[in-house]
Design a protein around this motif. Structure first.
Motif, PDB file in Angstrom:
ATOM      1  N   SER A   1      44.656  31.779  22.690  1.00  0.00           N
ATOM      2  CA  SER A   1      45.815  32.678  22.805  1.00  0.00           C
ATOM      3  C   SER A   1      46.232  33.209  21.432  1.00  0.00           C
ATOM      4  O   SER A   1      47.232  32.762  20.850  1.00  0.00           O
ATOM      5  CB  SER A   1      46.997  31.963  23.471  1.00  0.00           C
ATOM      6  OG  SER A   1      46.662  31.543  24.775  1.00  0.00           O
ATOM      7  N   PRO A   2      45.495  34.178  20.880  1.00  0.00           N
ATOM      8  CA  PRO A   2      45.911  34.780  19.607  1.00  0.00           C
ATOM      9  C   PRO A   2      47.169  35.618  19.793  1.00  0.00           C
ATOM     10  O   PRO A   2      47.499  36.034  20.906  1.00  0.00           O
ATOM     11  CB  PRO A   2      44.707  35.643  19.221  1.00  0.00           C
ATOM     12  CG  PRO A   2      44.049  35.969  20.516  1.00  0.00           C
ATOM     13  CD  PRO A   2      44.247  34.771  21.391  1.00  0.00           C
ATOM     14  N   SER A   3      47.853  35.879  18.692  1.00  0.00           N
ATOM     15  CA  SER A   3      49.088  36.664  18.757  1.00  0.00           C
ATOM     16  C   SER A   3      48.831  38.170  18.779  1.00  0.00           C
ATOM     17  O   SER A   3      49.689  38.944  19.208  1.00  0.00           O
ATOM     18  CB  SER A   3      49.991  36.320  17.568  1.00  0.00           C
ATOM     19  OG  SER A   3      50.421  34.976  17.637  1.00  0.00           O
ATOM     20  N   GLY A   4      47.689  38.581  18.291  1.00  0.00           N
ATOM     21  CA  GLY A   4      47.403  40.013  18.255  1.00  0.00           C
ATOM     22  C   GLY A   4      45.981  40.263  17.780  1.00  0.00           C
ATOM     23  O   GLY A   4      45.147  39.351  17.722  1.00  0.00           O
ATOM     24  N   GLU A   5      45.722  41.516  17.414  1.00  0.00           N
ATOM     25  CA  GLU A   5      44.392  41.881  16.947  1.00  0.00           C
ATOM     26  C   GLU A   5      44.455  43.085  16.022  1.00  0.00           C
ATOM     27  O   GLU A   5      45.351  43.932  16.135  1.00  0.00           O
ATOM     28  CB  GLU A   5      43.474  42.205  18.135  1.00  0.00           C
ATOM     29  CG  GLU A   5      43.905  43.433  18.913  1.00  0.00           C
ATOM     30  CD  GLU A   5      43.006  43.744  20.099  1.00  0.00           C
ATOM     31  OE1 GLU A   5      42.165  42.895  20.435  1.00  0.00           O
ATOM     32  OE2 GLU A   5      43.159  44.841  20.679  1.00  0.00           O
ATOM     33  N   ASN A   6      43.516  43.152  15.099  1.00  0.00           N
ATOM     34  CA  ASN A   6      43.289  44.334  14.280  1.00  0.00           C
ATOM     35  C   ASN A   6      42.006  44.997  14.744  1.00  0.00           C
ATOM     36  O   ASN A   6      40.963  44.341  14.870  1.00  0.00           O
ATOM     37  CB  ASN A   6      43.167  43.949  12.800  1.00  0.00           C
ATOM     38  CG  ASN A   6      44.480  43.441  12.227  1.00  0.00           C
ATOM     39  OD1 ASN A   6      45.555  43.937  12.555  1.00  0.00           O
ATOM     40  ND2 ASN A   6      44.409  42.435  11.365  1.00  0.00           N
ATOM     41  N   VAL A   7      42.074  46.285  15.026  1.00  0.00           N
ATOM     42  CA  VAL A   7      40.911  47.046  15.475  1.00  0.00           C
ATOM     43  C   VAL A   7      40.557  48.051  14.387  1.00  0.00           C
ATOM     44  O   VAL A   7      41.355  48.946  14.071  1.00  0.00           O
ATOM     45  CB  VAL A   7      41.183  47.761  16.808  1.00  0.00           C
ATOM     46  CG1 VAL A   7      39.938  48.511  17.271  1.00  0.00           C
ATOM     47  CG2 VAL A   7      41.638  46.777  17.870  1.00  0.00           C
ATOM     48  N   ILE A   8      39.367  47.895  13.804  1.00  0.00           N
ATOM     49  CA  ILE A   8      38.950  48.712  12.667  1.00  0.00           C
ATOM     50  C   ILE A   8      37.756  49.561  13.081  1.00  0.00           C
ATOM     51  O   ILE A   8      36.777  49.043  13.625  1.00  0.00           O
ATOM     52  CB  ILE A   8      38.571  47.828  11.470  1.00  0.00           C
ATOM     53  CG1 ILE A   8      39.681  46.815  11.185  1.00  0.00           C
ATOM     54  CG2 ILE A   8      38.300  48.675  10.233  1.00  0.00           C
ATOM     55  CD1 ILE A   8      39.282  45.719  10.211  1.00  0.00           C
ATOM     56  N   THR A   9      37.846  50.854  12.831  1.00  0.00           N
ATOM     57  CA  THR A   9      36.771  51.781  13.166  1.00  0.00           C
ATOM     58  C   THR A   9      36.028  52.193  11.899  1.00  0.00           C
ATOM     59  O   THR A   9      36.651  52.647  10.929  1.00  0.00           O
ATOM     60  CB  THR A   9      37.324  53.032  13.870  1.00  0.00           C
ATOM     61  OG1 THR A   9      37.999  52.638  15.067  1.00  0.00           O
ATOM     62  CG2 THR A   9      36.207  54.000  14.222  1.00  0.00           C
ATOM     63  N   TYR A  10      34.700  52.025  11.925  1.00  0.00           N
ATOM     64  CA  TYR A  10      33.843  52.396  10.799  1.00  0.00           C
ATOM     65  C   TYR A  10      32.926  53.537  11.210  1.00  0.00           C
ATOM     66  O   TYR A  10      32.511  53.633  12.368  1.00  0.00           O
ATOM     67  CB  TYR A  10      32.983  51.207  10.358  1.00  0.00           C
ATOM     68  CG  TYR A  10      33.752  50.019   9.818  1.00  0.00           C
ATOM     69  CD1 TYR A  10      34.030  49.899   8.463  1.00  0.00           C
ATOM     70  CD2 TYR A  10      34.188  49.009  10.674  1.00  0.00           C
ATOM     71  CE1 TYR A  10      34.712  48.805   7.962  1.00  0.00           C
ATOM     72  CE2 TYR A  10      34.880  47.911  10.187  1.00  0.00           C
ATOM     73  CZ  TYR A  10      35.142  47.808   8.830  1.00  0.00           C
ATOM     74  OH  TYR A  10      35.829  46.723   8.352  1.00  0.00           O
TER      75      TYR A  10
END
Length: 218
Positions: A178-187
């Protein structure tokens, strides 16, 4: 005797002509009635000819050419033979069941090469947490590592020609599931490397069931 009309006389010939005309009219009426009774499918019934023309048109229609299936690679061998992969990732990469390794493999055009690029995600067996994400580009008959991300939990995907890497964010006390959130990175591939285009951050909502229920009134 001259007053009688003979067989070859003009009067007799006129009578015969009248009978012939009447019979022709009667035959025409009978033919018309027969065509109507058949539902009007006489001279206008072009079913067989129409079917032939449809069959000819279908035969002339070009069929779609199936797309080429990309050549599969041995993702486990790529990881284990790659000097850029961290030693701990190689060490922990073992079969989960029988000869099934915890790797996800995707194929797609990310770098504009003549062959599909290969995206490999290495996971854990127990909870499928991503421990490493890699991109391999075909060069001179072999695959070269052109991207890696080894900060778990991490997962890479191909999205409309871009490389999208998701990194889950944990706060203190968060369980692995159960993570608190996420970072989504586009390359995006540019000048022989992947450059970051943009990133977004998403906070996960707390599930209602995780909130403690109030104690019932006594």
């Amino acid at each position: 005797m001259r007053g009688l009309t003979g067989e070859g006389s003009p009067g007799n010939r006129g009578g015969i002509q009248a009978v012939i005309t009447a019979l022709a009219v009667f035959a025409a009426l009978a033919l018309f009635a027969s065509s109507c009774a058949a539902g009007g499918t006489g001279a206008r019934d072009e079913g067989p000819a129409h079917a032939d023309s449809v069959a000819g048109a279908a035969a002339a229609t070009p069929t779609a050419v199936p797309s080429k299936t990309p050549d599969t690679v041995n993702a486990v061998a790529l990881i284990k033979d790659d000097p850029k992969v961290a030693p701990e990732v190689k060490r922990d990469l073992k079969p989960c069941v029988a000869d099934e390794y915890p790797v996800d493999v995707s194929y797609g055009n990310l770098t504009g090469g003549s062959a599909d690029d290969v995206v490999v995600n290495v996971l854990t067996c127990g909870d499928a947490v991503g421990v490493g994400s890699y991109v391999y580009r075909e060069q001179d008959g072999s695959y070269q590592n052109v991207f890696k991300a080894e900060e778990p939990p991490v997962y890479a995907e191909i999205d409309r020609g871009d490389l999208v890497v998701t990194k889950q964010v944990y706060e203190k006390g968060d369980p692995v599931s159960s993570p608190s959130g996420e970072n989504v990175i586009t390359y995006r591939w540019s000048s022989g490397r992947f450059d970051e285009e943009y990133r977004t951050h998403n906070d996960y909502g707390k599930v209602v069931g995780d909130t403690p229920s109030p104690a019932p009134a006594s």
